[in-house]
Enzyme design. Structure first.
Site, mmCIF file in Angstrom:
data_model
loop_
_atom_site.group_PDB
_atom_site.id
_atom_site.type_symbol
_atom_site.label_atom_id
_atom_site.label_comp_id
_atom_site.label_asym_id
_atom_site.label_seq_id
_atom_site.Cartn_x
_atom_site.Cartn_y
_atom_site.Cartn_z
ATOM 1 N N GLY A 307 56.418 59.089 -3.849
ATOM 2 C CA GLY A 307 57.749 59.529 -3.107
ATOM 3 C C GLY A 307 57.519 58.940 -1.833
ATOM 4 O O GLY A 307 57.011 57.853 -1.761
ATOM 5 N N GLU A 308 58.308 59.421 -0.864
ATOM 6 C CA GLU A 308 58.214 59.038 0.625
ATOM 7 C C GLU A 308 58.915 57.833 0.712
ATOM 8 O O GLU A 308 58.904 57.177 1.875
ATOM 9 C CB GLU A 308 56.802 58.652 0.775
#
Length: 341
Positions: A307-308
Protein backbone atom coordinates in the site's frame (compact mmCIF):
# COMPACT_ATOMS: atom_id res chain seq x y z
CA UNK A 1 -15.02 20.90 -8.12
CA UNK A 2 -16.32 20.32 -4.58
CA UNK A 3 -18.97 23.01 -5.13
CA UNK A 4 -20.60 20.63 -7.60
CA UNK A 5 -21.59 18.34 -4.73
CA UNK A 6 -24.61 20.23 -3.42
CA UNK A 7 -28.27 19.31 -3.06
CA UNK A 8 -28.80 15.57 -3.33
CA UNK A 9 -25.20 14.33 -3.12
CA UNK A 10 -25.37 11.03 -5.01
CA UNK A 11 -27.49 12.58 -7.76
CA UNK A 12 -24.82 15.23 -8.18
CA UNK A 13 -22.07 12.62 -8.37
CA UNK A 14 -24.01 10.72 -11.04
CA UNK A 15 -24.47 14.00 -12.92
CA UNK A 16 -20.70 14.56 -12.84
CA UNK A 17 -20.09 11.09 -14.22
CA UNK A 18 -22.58 11.70 -17.03
CA UNK A 19 -20.44 14.55 -18.43
CA UNK A 20 -16.90 13.25 -18.14
CA UNK A 21 -14.31 14.84 -20.44
CA UNK A 22 -12.84 12.48 -23.02
CA UNK A 23 -9.28 12.01 -24.19
CA UNK A 24 -7.88 14.52 -26.69
CA UNK A 25 -7.45 12.43 -29.82
CA UNK A 26 -5.56 15.18 -31.64
CA UNK A 27 -2.86 15.12 -28.96
CA UNK A 28 -2.69 11.34 -29.20
CA UNK A 29 -2.36 11.55 -32.98
CA UNK A 30 0.47 14.09 -32.68
CA UNK A 31 2.39 11.82 -30.31
CA UNK A 32 1.81 8.82 -32.56
CA UNK A 33 3.01 10.73 -35.61
CA UNK A 34 6.13 12.02 -33.86
CA UNK A 35 6.88 8.53 -32.59
CA UNK A 36 7.23 7.26 -36.15
CA UNK A 37 10.00 9.83 -36.76
CA UNK A 38 12.05 9.12 -33.63
CA UNK A 39 15.44 7.42 -33.84
CA UNK A 40 14.28 3.90 -33.05
CA UNK A 41 12.49 1.05 -34.77
CA UNK A 42 8.71 1.42 -34.71
CA UNK A 43 7.22 -0.05 -31.53
CA UNK A 44 10.61 -0.81 -30.03
CA UNK A 45 9.85 0.97 -26.73
CA UNK A 46 6.80 -1.20 -26.17
CA UNK A 47 4.45 0.06 -23.48
CA UNK A 48 6.53 3.19 -22.98
CA UNK A 49 5.05 4.40 -26.27
CA UNK A 50 1.57 3.56 -24.99
CA UNK A 51 2.21 5.58 -21.81
CA UNK A 52 3.24 8.65 -23.82
CA UNK A 53 0.04 8.46 -25.87
CA UNK A 54 -2.06 7.98 -22.74
CA UNK A 55 -0.50 10.99 -21.06
CA UNK A 56 -0.98 13.17 -24.13
CA UNK A 57 -4.64 12.22 -24.47
CA UNK A 58 -5.54 13.04 -20.89
CA UNK A 59 -3.29 16.08 -20.52
CA UNK A 60 -4.52 17.29 -23.94
CA UNK A 61 -0.93 18.21 -24.71
CA UNK A 62 1.69 17.00 -27.16
CA UNK A 63 4.33 16.26 -26.28
CA UNK A 64 3.16 15.33 -22.78
CA UNK A 65 5.31 16.19 -19.79
CA UNK A 66 5.38 15.14 -16.14
CA UNK A 67 6.78 18.07 -14.20
CA UNK A 68 4.67 18.04 -11.01
CA UNK A 69 3.77 14.45 -10.11
CA UNK A 70 2.02 14.07 -6.75
CA UNK A 71 1.50 10.96 -4.64
CA UNK A 72 -1.63 11.37 -2.49
CA UNK A 73 -2.05 8.96 0.42
CA UNK A 74 -5.44 8.79 2.12
CA UNK A 75 -5.50 7.32 5.64
CA UNK A 76 -8.64 6.00 7.33
CA UNK A 77 -9.62 3.79 10.25
CA UNK A 78 -12.31 1.11 10.30
CA UNK A 79 -14.54 -0.28 13.01
CA UNK A 80 -14.35 -3.73 11.43
CA UNK A 81 -10.72 -3.92 12.60
CA UNK A 82 -12.17 -4.88 15.99
CA UNK A 83 -13.18 -8.20 14.42
CA UNK A 84 -9.52 -9.23 14.21
CA UNK A 85 -9.22 -8.94 10.42
CA UNK A 86 -5.66 -7.54 10.52
CA UNK A 87 -2.37 -8.70 11.98
CA UNK A 88 -1.80 -5.19 13.40
CA UNK A 89 -3.76 -3.02 15.86
CA UNK A 90 -5.68 0.01 14.60
CA UNK A 91 -3.21 2.36 16.30
CA UNK A 92 -0.72 1.54 13.54
CA UNK A 93 -2.64 3.75 11.09
CA UNK A 94 -1.90 6.88 13.11
CA UNK A 95 1.66 5.75 13.75
CA UNK A 96 2.23 5.31 10.03
CA UNK A 97 0.79 8.73 9.24
CA UNK A 98 3.34 10.14 11.69
CA UNK A 99 6.02 8.02 10.00
CA UNK A 100 5.07 9.54 6.62
CA UNK A 101 5.44 13.01 8.15
CA UNK A 102 8.86 12.08 9.56
CA UNK A 103 10.06 10.71 6.23
CA UNK A 104 10.52 7.17 7.49
CA UNK A 105 8.17 5.11 5.31
CA UNK A 106 8.87 3.23 2.08
CA UNK A 107 6.87 5.77 0.08
CA UNK A 108 9.05 8.60 1.39
CA UNK A 109 12.15 6.93 0.02
CA UNK A 110 10.59 6.34 -3.39
CA UNK A 111 9.31 9.91 -3.61
CA UNK A 112 12.62 11.46 -2.57
CA UNK A 113 14.62 9.23 -4.92
CA UNK A 114 12.52 10.08 -7.96
CA UNK A 115 11.40 13.64 -7.14
CA UNK A 116 7.71 12.87 -6.63
CA UNK A 117 5.60 15.18 -4.48
CA UNK A 118 3.84 13.64 -1.48
CA UNK A 119 0.61 14.61 0.28
CA UNK A 120 -0.93 12.68 3.17
CA UNK A 121 -4.59 13.10 4.11
CA UNK A 122 -5.70 12.10 7.64
CA UNK A 123 -9.38 11.18 7.35
CA UNK A 124 -10.56 11.54 10.96
CA UNK A 125 -8.45 8.67 12.24
CA UNK A 126 -9.70 9.28 15.77
CA UNK A 127 -13.25 8.43 14.64
CA UNK A 128 -13.22 5.11 12.75
CA UNK A 129 -16.10 4.33 10.43
CA UNK A 130 -18.59 1.92 12.06
CA UNK A 131 -18.08 -1.82 11.99
CA UNK A 132 -19.58 -2.72 8.59
CA UNK A 133 -20.64 -6.15 9.83
CA UNK A 134 -23.14 -4.30 12.03
CA UNK A 135 -23.98 -0.94 10.42
CA UNK A 136 -23.34 1.29 7.43
CA UNK A 137 -20.02 3.07 7.04
CA UNK A 138 -21.68 6.39 6.09
CA UNK A 139 -24.92 8.15 5.50
CA UNK A 140 -25.29 9.54 1.99
CA UNK A 141 -24.20 13.07 2.87
CA UNK A 142 -21.14 11.79 4.73
CA UNK A 143 -20.06 9.59 1.86
CA UNK A 144 -20.45 12.42 -0.68
CA UNK A 145 -18.62 14.84 1.61
CA UNK A 146 -15.72 12.42 1.92
CA UNK A 147 -15.57 12.08 -1.85
CA UNK A 148 -15.54 15.88 -2.05
CA UNK A 149 -12.67 15.98 0.44
CA UNK A 150 -10.72 13.61 -1.78
CA UNK A 151 -11.14 16.03 -4.66
CA UNK A 152 -8.79 18.38 -2.83
CA UNK A 153 -5.89 16.05 -3.71
CA UNK A 154 -5.28 18.03 -6.90
CA UNK A 155 -5.40 21.45 -5.20
CA UNK A 156 -2.21 23.35 -5.85
CA UNK A 157 -1.71 21.71 -9.23
CA UNK A 158 -0.31 18.47 -10.55
CA UNK A 159 0.13 16.88 -13.96
CA UNK A 160 0.14 13.26 -12.75
CA UNK A 161 -1.75 12.04 -9.69
CA UNK A 162 -0.73 8.84 -7.90
CA UNK A 163 -3.23 7.58 -5.33
CA UNK A 164 -2.55 5.28 -2.41
CA UNK A 165 -3.84 4.57 1.07
CA UNK A 166 -3.12 3.57 4.64
CA UNK A 167 -5.64 1.96 6.98
CA UNK A 168 -5.54 -1.07 9.25
CA UNK A 169 -8.41 -3.35 8.24
CA UNK A 170 -8.92 -1.83 4.83
CA UNK A 171 -8.16 -4.94 2.78
CA UNK A 172 -11.25 -6.46 4.45
CA UNK A 173 -13.25 -3.36 3.49
CA UNK A 174 -11.99 -3.52 -0.10
CA UNK A 175 -12.80 -7.24 -0.27
CA UNK A 176 -16.35 -6.51 0.90
CA UNK A 177 -16.75 -3.90 -1.86
CA UNK A 178 -15.51 -6.36 -4.49
CA UNK A 179 -17.79 -9.10 -3.16
CA UNK A 180 -20.77 -6.73 -3.29
CA UNK A 181 -19.89 -5.52 -6.79
CA UNK A 182 -18.96 -8.82 -8.38
CA UNK A 183 -20.64 -11.62 -6.41
CA UNK A 184 -19.02 -14.98 -5.80
CA UNK A 185 -18.18 -15.88 -2.22
CA UNK A 186 -16.38 -13.86 0.42
CA UNK A 187 -13.47 -16.29 0.19
CA UNK A 188 -12.96 -15.31 -3.46
CA UNK A 189 -12.01 -11.75 -2.49
CA UNK A 190 -9.97 -12.00 0.70
CA UNK A 191 -6.22 -12.34 1.16
CA UNK A 192 -3.75 -12.19 4.01
CA UNK A 193 -3.37 -8.41 3.85
CA UNK A 194 -0.85 -7.38 6.50
CA UNK A 195 -0.02 -11.05 7.08
CA UNK A 196 -2.87 -12.61 9.06
CA UNK A 197 -2.57 -16.24 10.05
CA UNK A 198 -5.15 -18.88 9.13
CA UNK A 199 -7.39 -17.96 12.06
CA UNK A 200 -7.21 -14.30 11.09
CA UNK A 201 -8.02 -15.17 7.48
CA UNK A 202 -11.14 -17.00 8.64
CA UNK A 203 -12.18 -14.00 10.76
CA UNK A 204 -11.68 -11.83 7.71
CA UNK A 205 -13.76 -14.13 5.50
CA UNK A 206 -16.54 -14.16 8.08
CA UNK A 207 -16.51 -10.37 8.43
CA UNK A 208 -16.69 -9.81 4.67
CA UNK A 209 -19.48 -12.36 4.32
CA UNK A 210 -21.49 -10.80 7.16
CA UNK A 211 -20.99 -7.25 5.90
CA UNK A 212 -22.24 -8.05 2.42
CA UNK A 213 -25.10 -10.20 3.70
CA UNK A 214 -26.15 -7.30 5.93
CA UNK A 215 -26.74 -5.06 2.89
CA UNK A 216 -28.74 -7.74 1.07
CA UNK A 217 -25.96 -9.60 -0.72
CA UNK A 218 -24.06 -8.78 -3.89
CA UNK A 219 -25.55 -6.40 -6.45
CA UNK A 220 -27.16 -3.01 -6.20
CA UNK A 221 -26.14 0.57 -6.77
CA UNK A 222 -22.35 1.09 -6.67
CA UNK A 223 -22.58 4.33 -4.68
CA UNK A 224 -24.77 2.60 -2.12
CA UNK A 225 -22.18 -0.19 -1.91
CA UNK A 226 -19.51 2.43 -1.26
CA UNK A 227 -21.68 4.20 1.30
CA UNK A 228 -22.57 1.09 3.23
CA UNK A 229 -19.26 -0.79 3.07
CA UNK A 230 -16.51 1.66 2.15
CA UNK A 231 -13.89 3.30 4.26
CA UNK A 232 -13.17 7.00 4.21
CA UNK A 233 -9.95 6.50 2.29
CA UNK A 234 -11.74 4.57 -0.46
CA UNK A 235 -14.46 7.21 -0.82
CA UNK A 236 -11.82 9.96 -0.85
CA UNK A 237 -9.80 8.17 -3.53
CA UNK A 238 -12.93 7.88 -5.68
CA UNK A 239 -13.37 11.64 -5.33
CA UNK A 240 -9.74 12.25 -6.25
CA UNK A 241 -10.08 10.14 -9.39
CA UNK A 242 -13.18 12.10 -10.45
CA UNK A 243 -11.64 15.51 -9.78
CA UNK A 244 -8.54 14.58 -11.74
CA UNK A 245 -10.66 13.61 -14.73
CA UNK A 246 -12.30 17.04 -14.89
CA UNK A 247 -8.95 18.81 -14.52
CA UNK A 248 -7.31 16.61 -17.20
CA UNK A 249 -4.87 15.06 -14.77
CA UNK A 250 -3.93 11.44 -15.56
CA UNK A 251 -4.10 9.09 -12.56
CA UNK A 252 -2.09 6.05 -11.52
CA UNK A 253 -3.95 3.84 -9.05
CA UNK A 254 -2.07 1.71 -6.53
CA UNK A 255 -2.98 -1.81 -5.44
CA UNK A 256 -5.81 -3.87 -3.99
CA UNK A 257 -7.42 -1.22 -1.78
CA UNK A 258 -6.95 1.78 -4.07
CA UNK A 259 -8.40 -0.19 -6.97
CA UNK A 260 -11.64 -0.59 -4.99
CA UNK A 261 -12.23 3.15 -5.43
CA UNK A 262 -11.72 2.81 -9.18
CA UNK A 263 -13.97 -0.26 -9.25
CA UNK A 264 -16.90 1.68 -7.77
CA UNK A 265 -16.56 4.36 -10.45
CA UNK A 266 -16.16 1.73 -13.17
CA UNK A 267 -19.38 0.07 -12.01
CA UNK A 268 -21.16 3.41 -12.45
CA UNK A 269 -19.66 3.95 -15.91
CA UNK A 270 -16.78 1.91 -17.36
CA UNK A 271 -15.45 5.06 -19.06
CA UNK A 272 -15.05 6.78 -15.68
CA UNK A 273 -11.56 5.32 -15.21
CA UNK A 274 -10.27 5.62 -18.77
CA UNK A 275 -7.80 8.25 -17.52
CA UNK A 276 -6.36 5.78 -14.99
CA UNK A 277 -3.50 3.34 -15.17
CA UNK A 278 -3.13 0.70 -12.47
CA UNK A 279 0.43 0.87 -11.20
CA UNK A 280 0.92 -2.75 -10.22
CA UNK A 281 -0.83 -6.02 -9.54
CA UNK A 282 -0.88 -6.71 -5.82
CA UNK A 283 0.17 -9.95 -4.20
CA UNK A 284 -3.37 -10.02 -2.76
CA UNK A 285 -4.81 -12.98 -4.64
CA UNK A 286 -8.02 -11.32 -5.89
CA UNK A 287 -6.41 -8.21 -7.38
CA UNK A 288 -5.56 -9.80 -10.73
CA UNK A 289 -9.19 -10.88 -11.12
CA UNK A 290 -10.37 -7.33 -10.36
CA UNK A 291 -8.01 -5.91 -12.97
CA UNK A 292 -9.35 -8.30 -15.58
CA UNK A 293 -12.87 -7.10 -14.82
CA UNK A 294 -11.75 -3.49 -15.14
CA UNK A 295 -9.89 -4.15 -18.38
CA UNK A 296 -6.66 -2.84 -16.87
CA UNK A 297 -3.18 -4.22 -17.50
CA UNK A 298 -0.91 -3.29 -14.59
CA UNK A 299 2.31 -1.42 -15.27
CA UNK A 300 4.33 -3.57 -12.84
CA UNK A 301 4.18 -7.00 -11.20
CA UNK A 302 6.64 -6.97 -8.32
CA UNK A 303 4.82 -9.12 -5.77
CA UNK A 304 4.12 -6.02 -3.63
CA UNK A 305 1.29 -5.61 -1.11
CA UNK A 306 2.42 -2.71 1.08
CA UNK A 307 0.00 0.00 0.00
CA UNK A 308 1.07 3.60 0.67
CA UNK A 309 0.98 4.20 -3.09
CA UNK A 310 4.34 2.46 -3.43
CA UNK A 311 3.62 0.35 -6.51
CA UNK A 312 1.88 3.22 -8.27
CA UNK A 313 4.73 5.60 -7.44
CA UNK A 314 7.23 3.23 -9.03
CA UNK A 315 4.97 3.03 -12.08
CA UNK A 316 4.92 6.84 -12.19
CA UNK A 317 8.69 6.78 -12.64
CA UNK A 318 8.25 4.77 -15.85
CA UNK A 319 5.44 7.04 -17.05
CA UNK A 320 7.59 10.11 -16.44
CA UNK A 321 10.45 8.43 -18.29
CA UNK A 322 8.11 7.67 -21.18
CA UNK A 323 7.16 11.34 -21.47
CA UNK A 324 10.76 12.53 -21.29
CA UNK A 325 11.93 9.93 -23.78
CA UNK A 326 9.26 10.90 -26.29
CA UNK A 327 9.85 14.64 -25.91
CA UNK A 328 13.63 14.49 -25.83
CA UNK A 329 14.55 11.98 -28.52
CA UNK A 330 15.79 13.29 -31.84
CA UNK A 331 14.01 12.53 -35.08
CA UNK A 332 15.86 10.68 -37.85
CA UNK A 333 16.27 13.97 -39.71
CA UNK A 334 17.60 15.83 -36.67
CA UNK A 335 20.13 13.11 -35.91
CA UNK A 336 21.15 12.57 -39.52
CA UNK A 337 20.28 8.92 -39.23
CA UNK A 338 19.02 7.15 -42.33
CA UNK A 339 15.61 5.54 -42.21
CA UNK A 340 15.28 1.96 -43.36
CA UNK A 341 14.70 1.24 -47.01
Amino acid sequence: MTSALTGLPFDDIRALISRLPVADEDAVAQVRARDTDLTKPAGSLGRMEEFAEWLAGWQAKAPPRVMRPVVAIFAGNHGVAAKGVSAYPQSVTQAMVENFAAGGAAINQICSTFDLGLKVFDLALHVPTPDITEEDAFDEAGCAATMAFGMEAIAGGTDLLVIGEMGIGNTAVAAAIYHALYGGTAADWIGRGTGVDDAGLERKRSAVERAVARIGGPGGDPLEILRRLGGREIAAMAGAILAARFERVPVIVDGFVATAAAAVLHALDPAAIDHCLVGHVSAEQAHADVLRRLGKRPVLDLGMRLGEGTGAALAAVLVKAAAETHAGMATFAQAGVATKG
